[in-house]
Design an enzyme around this catalytic site. Sequence first.
Site, PDB file in Angstrom:
ATOM      1  N   LEU A   1     -53.691   0.321  41.872  1.00 26.31           N
ATOM      2  CA  LEU A   1     -53.276   1.355  42.807  1.00 26.31           C
ATOM      3  C   LEU A   1     -54.331   2.448  42.780  1.00 26.31           C
ATOM      4  O   LEU A   1     -54.967   2.680  41.747  1.00 26.31           O
ATOM      5  CB  LEU A   1     -51.914   1.943  42.401  1.00 26.31           C
ATOM      6  CG  LEU A   1     -50.710   0.991  42.386  1.00 26.31           C
ATOM      7  CD1 LEU A   1     -49.475   1.726  41.865  1.00 26.31           C
ATOM      8  CD2 LEU A   1     -50.445   0.416  43.765  1.00 26.31           C
ATOM      9  N   ASP A   2     -54.514   3.125  43.900  1.00 21.45           N
ATOM     10  CA  ASP A   2     -55.448   4.254  43.917  1.00 21.45           C
ATOM     11  C   ASP A   2     -55.032   5.293  42.879  1.00 21.45           C
ATOM     12  O   ASP A   2     -53.852   5.398  42.515  1.00 21.45           O
ATOM     13  CB  ASP A   2     -55.454   4.916  45.298  1.00 21.45           C
ATOM     14  CG  ASP A   2     -56.042   4.025  46.370  1.00 21.45           C
ATOM     15  OD1 ASP A   2     -56.754   3.070  46.015  1.00 21.45           O
ATOM     16  OD2 ASP A   2     -55.766   4.280  47.559  1.00 21.45           O
ATOM     17  N   LYS A   3     -55.978   6.069  42.439  1.00 22.96           N
ATOM     18  CA  LYS A   3     -55.718   7.103  41.442  1.00 22.96           C
ATOM     19  C   LYS A   3     -54.508   7.951  41.810  1.00 22.96           C
ATOM     20  O   LYS A   3     -53.638   8.219  40.978  1.00 22.96           O
ATOM     21  CB  LYS A   3     -56.955   7.995  41.291  1.00 22.96           C
ATOM     22  CG  LYS A   3     -56.738   9.214  40.415  1.00 22.96           C
ATOM     23  CD  LYS A   3     -57.962  10.123  40.410  1.00 22.96           C
ATOM     24  CE  LYS A   3     -57.685  11.396  39.621  1.00 22.96           C
ATOM     25  NZ  LYS A   3     -58.860  12.312  39.635  1.00 22.96           N
TER      26      LYS A   3
ATOM     27  N   ARG B   1     -53.607   3.408  53.768  1.00 24.81           N
ATOM     28  CA  ARG B   1     -54.116   4.709  54.195  1.00 24.81           C
ATOM     29  C   ARG B   1     -54.979   4.578  55.450  1.00 24.81           C
ATOM     30  O   ARG B   1     -54.856   5.366  56.395  1.00 24.81           O
ATOM     31  CB  ARG B   1     -54.903   5.354  53.053  1.00 24.81           C
ATOM     32  CG  ARG B   1     -54.046   5.620  51.817  1.00 24.81           C
ATOM     33  CD  ARG B   1     -54.892   5.897  50.585  1.00 24.81           C
ATOM     34  NE  ARG B   1     -55.722   7.079  50.767  1.00 24.81           N
ATOM     35  CZ  ARG B   1     -56.688   7.430  49.914  1.00 24.81           C
ATOM     36  NH1 ARG B   1     -56.968   6.667  48.859  1.00 24.81           N
ATOM     37  NH2 ARG B   1     -57.389   8.527  50.132  1.00 24.81           N
TER      38      ARG B   1
END
Length: 343
Positions: A149-151, A264
Amino acid sequence: MSAPDNEAGTALEEIVAGDDAAGARLDQWLATALEGLYSRSRLQALIRDGHVTVGGAAVTEPKRKLLVGDRVRLTPPEPEPAEPRGEAIPLAVLYEDDDIIVIDKPAGLVVHPGAGNPAGTLVNALIHHCGASLSGIGGVRRPGIVHRLDKDTSGVMVAAKNDIAHRALADAFADHGRSGGLERAYKALVWGIPLRPAGTIEAALGRAGSDRTRRAVVPQGRPDARHAVTAYSVLERYDFAEDGKSDAALVECRLETGRTHQIRVHMAHIGHPLIGDRDYGAAFFTKANRLPAPLCETVSAFPRQALHAWLLAFDHPVTGERMRFETPLPADFSALINGFRAL
């Protein structure tokens, strides 16, 4: 000057700028003066991190112009360890056995070490928590990691604790659930309300220009284009603004592929970027100014993209048992949604 000693942590021989340095950029001149020992991009990073001094004072701007007679010195940082080290970082463990560990990743935690994040990652936490059992099939920088997962995205993640589990989970994620074994769902708060209550976004993703970290919708035939499909459905509508300019919606997104920043980029592509997304929704930030207080302040201060991986389901890689994990929205995300609901 003599050949420089580039032992990490040891200052290179001081270089005195000659006539050729007059008005030259520090990074360009240093790359030439060091005879190709470092790439220009590496020198720029070292300068920004304070490893270069001019006249004894640290300089952090690669474009700094030099003067004849300037005394320049580079002190490289100590080398990073070849493998990540365990760190006692708290983990919200949802499930664990001898083969896998499932966690609820908080926003702000990077998944694996990389440029700019050599430590303090989920991998460091897993090494400390799992010890020698952690699978290394993903490479020394990504032991046990089969997806990420993204930060600044929160939610459910699974990691493998041995090679057998790693191979099976990696295959499941590579298949993207087409065989029915994998299910992933996210909740996202977006600007505006999609015209259709549900839909599918099918648009290839590739690098956004020269920026290695960002993605964009690109023509399918481009060499770096990667097929990407996201299905979305509107869960809640917040259409309180008469002009419609500050409306928002809570949507659920399900992935049929797993590309970097996929949700996103896809939501921004159809005109509904995620609230708080500074990479793909920056043009929408002024919409918060049209919101009444205190929601205006809440939205403006939200520090990340409003995205949470609330559901992860898969077949256990060893037993075959169906595993399903759900996590509630974190407190900051819940507060953001409640602010919209209150209006």
